[in-house]
Structures are given as structure tokens and as C-alpha cells.
Design a protein around this motif. Sequence first.
Motif, PDB file in Angstrom:
ATOM      1  N   ASP A  69       0.828  -1.289  -0.236  1.00 24.98           N
ATOM      2  CA  ASP A  69       0.246  -0.002   0.112  1.00 24.98           C
ATOM      3  C   ASP A  69       1.003   1.246  -0.053  1.00 24.98           C
ATOM      4  N   VAL A  70       2.134   1.202   0.578  1.00 25.33           N
ATOM      5  CA  VAL A  70       2.998   2.294   0.732  1.00 25.33           C
ATOM      6  C   VAL A  70       3.640   2.491  -0.590  1.00 25.33           C
ATOM      7  N   VAL A  72       2.623   1.380  -3.884  1.00 24.55           N
ATOM      8  CA  VAL A  72       2.022   1.845  -4.960  1.00 24.55           C
ATOM      9  C   VAL A  72       1.495   3.305  -5.020  1.00 24.55           C
ATOM     10  N   GLY A  73       1.680   3.982  -3.736  1.00 18.44           N
ATOM     11  CA  GLY A  73       1.414   5.311  -3.747  1.00 18.44           C
ATOM     12  C   GLY A  73      -0.262   5.526  -4.269  1.00 18.44           C
ATOM     13  N   GLU A  74      -0.497   6.869  -4.541  1.00 17.77           N
ATOM     14  CA  GLU A  74      -1.670   7.278  -4.930  1.00 17.77           C
ATOM     15  C   GLU A  74      -1.830   7.092  -6.418  1.00 17.77           C
ATOM     16  N   PRO A  75      -2.890   6.857  -6.870  1.00 21.53           N
ATOM     17  CA  PRO A  75      -3.128   6.349  -8.373  1.00 21.53           C
ATOM     18  C   PRO A  75      -3.018   7.759  -9.164  1.00 21.53           C
ATOM     19  N   PRO A 116      -5.881   0.714   1.135  1.00 25.84           N
ATOM     20  CA  PRO A 116      -6.815   1.682   0.456  1.00 25.84           C
ATOM     21  C   PRO A 116      -6.238   2.405  -0.687  1.00 25.84           C
ATOM     22  N   ARG A 117      -5.009   2.533  -0.816  1.00 30.49           N
ATOM     23  CA  ARG A 117      -4.043   3.016  -1.798  1.00 30.49           C
ATOM     24  C   ARG A 117      -4.301   1.988  -3.109  1.00 30.49           C
ATOM     25  N   GLU A 118      -4.084   0.829  -2.624  1.00 27.99           N
ATOM     26  CA  GLU A 118      -4.111   0.067  -3.860  1.00 27.99           C
ATOM     27  C   GLU A 118      -5.319  -0.326  -4.455  1.00 27.99           C
ATOM     28  N   ALA A 120      -7.645   2.010  -4.453  1.00 27.99           N
ATOM     29  CA  ALA A 120      -7.830   3.311  -5.314  1.00 27.99           C
ATOM     30  C   ALA A 120      -7.382   3.046  -6.706  1.00 27.99           C
ATOM     31  N   TRP A 121      -6.220   2.309  -6.872  1.00 24.37           N
ATOM     32  CA  TRP A 121      -5.870   2.101  -8.389  1.00 24.37           C
ATOM     33  C   TRP A 121      -7.013   1.319  -9.001  1.00 24.37           C
ATOM     34  N   CYS A 124      -9.413   3.759  -9.806  1.00 24.11           N
ATOM     35  CA  CYS A 124      -9.065   4.681 -11.027  1.00 24.11           C
ATOM     36  C   CYS A 124      -9.380   4.073 -12.452  1.00 24.11           C
TER      37      CYS A 124
END
Length: 226
Positions: A69-70, A72-75, A116-118, A120-121, A124
Motif C-alpha cells: 500500500d505504501v 503503490v502510492g496514489e493512483p 486503501p491506496r491499492e 484506489a488504483w 481509477c
Amino acid sequence: MSKLWEAPPSRERPVLSVPVIARAAIELADQEGIDALSMQRVAAVLGFTKMALYRHVSDKAELLAVMVDVAVGEPPQLGAGDWRARLESFLAALSAVWERHPWLPWVTLGDRMMGPREMAWVECALTALDDTGLSGVEKMDAVTLLFGHIRNTQSSGTAGTQPWAEDHQVREPYKELLERHGDRFPALSATLAGIGDAPGDFGRRFGLDCILDGLAVRIGRAASGA
């Protein structure tokens, strides 16, 4: 001045936290590969005991989940454009992240909990297919197929796979073998002879065009009510 009075170098250890542990683990995996990862190794990098890490992450599985999750960062922000341009933009961003962290495609396989970040990809990618008329199942299947295609073609770039498509030094022994035994592999010999020294991307562009062309047909049918 006597060494006795010189200030000793600072050896302060970082304050342990989940983000600190995750960043250290990511750096270790980036440099040495995911097989080098262990709670013991990460603890040693940070200058703590393994037991100190367990106060923040319960086990290696949880550590991997946090790392993903860290890492991948934000999409990406897809911006304007039609569905195809938006998906192309998305996949370029995905490829860049996976190239920075080559272990990511493999630890994101299987049944597991996404962060949550993953997630979010995935969100997206799905938004790129808004207003296409595709059903929810079709959208999810399309996104799954695209993720899988990028993952598979990235794996083909690993040393030892499809050696005839690698650099000249790796291809040469196979070229010699096919010259001697080409009658056993006529289709392969003829195909590789036509490829020459053209750089290959292990079918990524060709496969992506095929997938997107197929989606275009589906979207056209949906628009016509077929």
C-alpha cells in the motif's frame, strides 16, 4: 584539540512506526529482491530487535500488505480524453510503479486484503470506463485482464524467459541451435528470422492493442444497444 572533546557522530535510531518500517522493507526488497525480506532483516536495517517490529506489524504477511500500500502510492490523475486514452495513461502509470518496485506484481497475486491506496488504483481504472455502456461485470473483467497483461509481459522481461527475445549475447546460442535443427521448428525459425534485431517488448504493445480493440467492439455494441 583532543579527540576526547570532539562531538561523537549522531547514531540516533528512527522512531519506529508502521510507515518507517514499511519504507525500510520496501528499500530492502527493491535492492535485494522480495526473497531477502524478513522481519529480522528489516529490524537489523533499522537498528532494532525483531520483537520491536512486532509491536507495529503482527507478522510478515501484514508487513507485505503495508509495503504494497505504501509502494503503490496514489493512483494517477487520468485527466481528459476518451476511455482508451485514459486507460493508456493508467497503464503507463501502473507500469512505472511496477518497474520501480519489481516485486510488486508478484506479491499482489492471490486472495488477500488490499489496502486503501491499492484499491484506489482499481477504482481509477474503473473510472476510465465510465460512460462506455459496459456492464459492471465487463468493466471488472476488463480491468482484471489489463492488470494481468501488464503483469505477464513484465515477467517475460525477467532473465531466463523467452531467451530468443533478449539481447544479442543471450539470443546467439539459440540462433545457432535453430540453424542446426530448424527443420524441427520451422514456424519458430521462420518467425524469428523475420524479427531480426528489432527490439521487443515481449508482446506488451501488441497484446494491449488487441485487448483495447476488443473493448472498443464491446463498447460499440453497447452504444448501439446490441
